[in-house]
Design an enzyme around this catalytic site. Structure first.
Site, mmCIF file in Angstrom:
data_model
loop_
_atom_site.group_PDB
_atom_site.id
_atom_site.type_symbol
_atom_site.label_atom_id
_atom_site.label_comp_id
_atom_site.label_asym_id
_atom_site.label_seq_id
_atom_site.Cartn_x
_atom_site.Cartn_y
_atom_site.Cartn_z
ATOM 1 N N HIS A 34 1.815 3.906 13.063
ATOM 2 C CA HIS A 34 0.778 2.867 13.079
ATOM 3 C C HIS A 34 -0.486 3.408 12.398
ATOM 4 O O HIS A 34 -0.923 4.519 12.724
ATOM 5 C CB HIS A 34 0.471 2.442 14.521
ATOM 6 C CG HIS A 34 -0.535 1.350 14.581
ATOM 7 N ND1 HIS A 34 -0.228 0.052 14.233
ATOM 8 C CD2 HIS A 34 -1.851 1.353 14.884
ATOM 9 C CE1 HIS A 34 -1.319 -0.693 14.341
ATOM 10 N NE2 HIS A 34 -2.312 0.076 14.738
ATOM 11 N N GLY A 88 7.531 0.516 1.384
ATOM 12 C CA GLY A 88 8.406 1.661 1.641
ATOM 13 C C GLY A 88 7.895 3.013 1.179
ATOM 14 O O GLY A 88 8.686 3.928 0.971
ATOM 15 N N MET A 134 7.895 -4.812 10.015
ATOM 16 C CA MET A 134 6.867 -5.724 10.522
ATOM 17 C C MET A 134 7.376 -6.714 11.572
ATOM 18 O O MET A 134 6.777 -7.764 11.766
ATOM 19 C CB MET A 134 6.221 -6.472 9.341
ATOM 20 C CG MET A 134 5.538 -5.555 8.345
ATOM 21 S SD MET A 134 4.329 -4.418 9.102
ATOM 22 C CE MET A 134 2.993 -5.566 9.404
HETATM 23 C C1 GRF Z 1 1.964 1.770 6.855
HETATM 24 O O1 GRF Z 1 0.557 1.796 6.790
HETATM 25 C C2 GRF Z 1 2.442 1.817 8.272
HETATM 26 O O2 GRF Z 1 1.627 2.576 9.104
HETATM 27 C C3 GRF Z 1 2.359 0.374 8.686
HETATM 28 O O3 GRF Z 1 2.790 -0.335 7.554
HETATM 29 C C4 GRF Z 1 2.497 0.426 6.369
HETATM 30 C C5 GRF Z 1 3.765 0.549 5.604
HETATM 31 O O4 GRF Z 1 3.575 1.070 4.327
HETATM 32 N N1 GRF Z 1 3.132 0.149 9.887
HETATM 33 P P1 GRF Z 1 4.835 1.499 3.456
HETATM 34 O O5 GRF Z 1 5.801 0.321 3.458
HETATM 35 O O6 GRF Z 1 5.438 2.713 4.088
HETATM 36 O O7 GRF Z 1 4.300 1.754 2.084
#
Ligand code: GRF
Length: 182
Positions: free
Chosen positions: A101, A11, A82
């Protein structure tokens, strides 16, 4: 414009967004995700439930749609969510869901964009924010930026540079889409 953020784990993108924009709520598909702790620290409402608690994905997504409807959400910001967005959520909110992404789409789609780019030995990758459609990272690009891989990079330093770029890009795109800052 009311926004909700969806995240499955850490997050950090949620945190960056929430520090700059009012977030109506965060949703996680994992009850033990660290993003829920971040939300609590920022006093932002959060909801969490898991696909396995429902009969099928349609029922799971209907519960999400109900939450979005109830809070009159205009824009859903996926940030490390995810799961593939299915028909139920998409048919209710298509055109109102964006995703970040960690690669320069259409290069390196899928769950391992950073590692895949690293292993391919590219000298640059990037970050993309796009509208969500029924494919995996296939929706129309809103904005994307290149991130170089430097000669002395490790996977870790490369990854850090990508994440730092994400933290710049998400707020820029929200500004462009007309989301009002705090
Ligand atoms: C990020 O790198 C985003 O691009 C990908 O998942 C990661 C999430 O990181 N889809 P976080 O949970 O925001 O730290």
């Amino acid at each position: 414009m009311k926004i909700a953020v969806f995240a499955s784990g850490n997050g950090s993108n949620f945190q960056v967004i929430a520090e700059q924009f009012p977030v109506s709520f965060v949703f996680s598909d994992h009850r033990d995700a660290y993003v829920l702790e971040r939300a609590q620290n920022l006093a932002i409402p959060s909801f969490a439930f898991e696909l396995k608690e429902f009969e099928n994905k349609a029922a799971y997504e209907q519960a999400i749609v109900d939450l979005l409807d109830k809070h009159e959400i205009d824009l859903v910001c996926l940030a490390g969510y995810m799961k593939i967005v299915g028909e139920t959520l998409l048919s209710a909110y298509e055109g109102r869901i964006i995703n970040i992404h960690p690669a320069y789409l259409p290069e390196f789609p899928g769950a391992h964009g950073i590692e895949d780019a690293w292993e391919a030995g590219v000298d640059q990758s990037g970050v993309t924010i796009h509208w969500v459609d029924s494919g995996v990272d296939t929706g129309q690009v809103i904005q994307q930026v290149r991130v170089p891989r430097l000669a002395d990079d490790s996977l870790e330093s490369f990854e850090t540079r990508i994440h730092e770029t994400e933290y710049q890009l998400y707020p820029m795109v929200l500004d462009d889409l007309g989301v009002v800052r705090k």
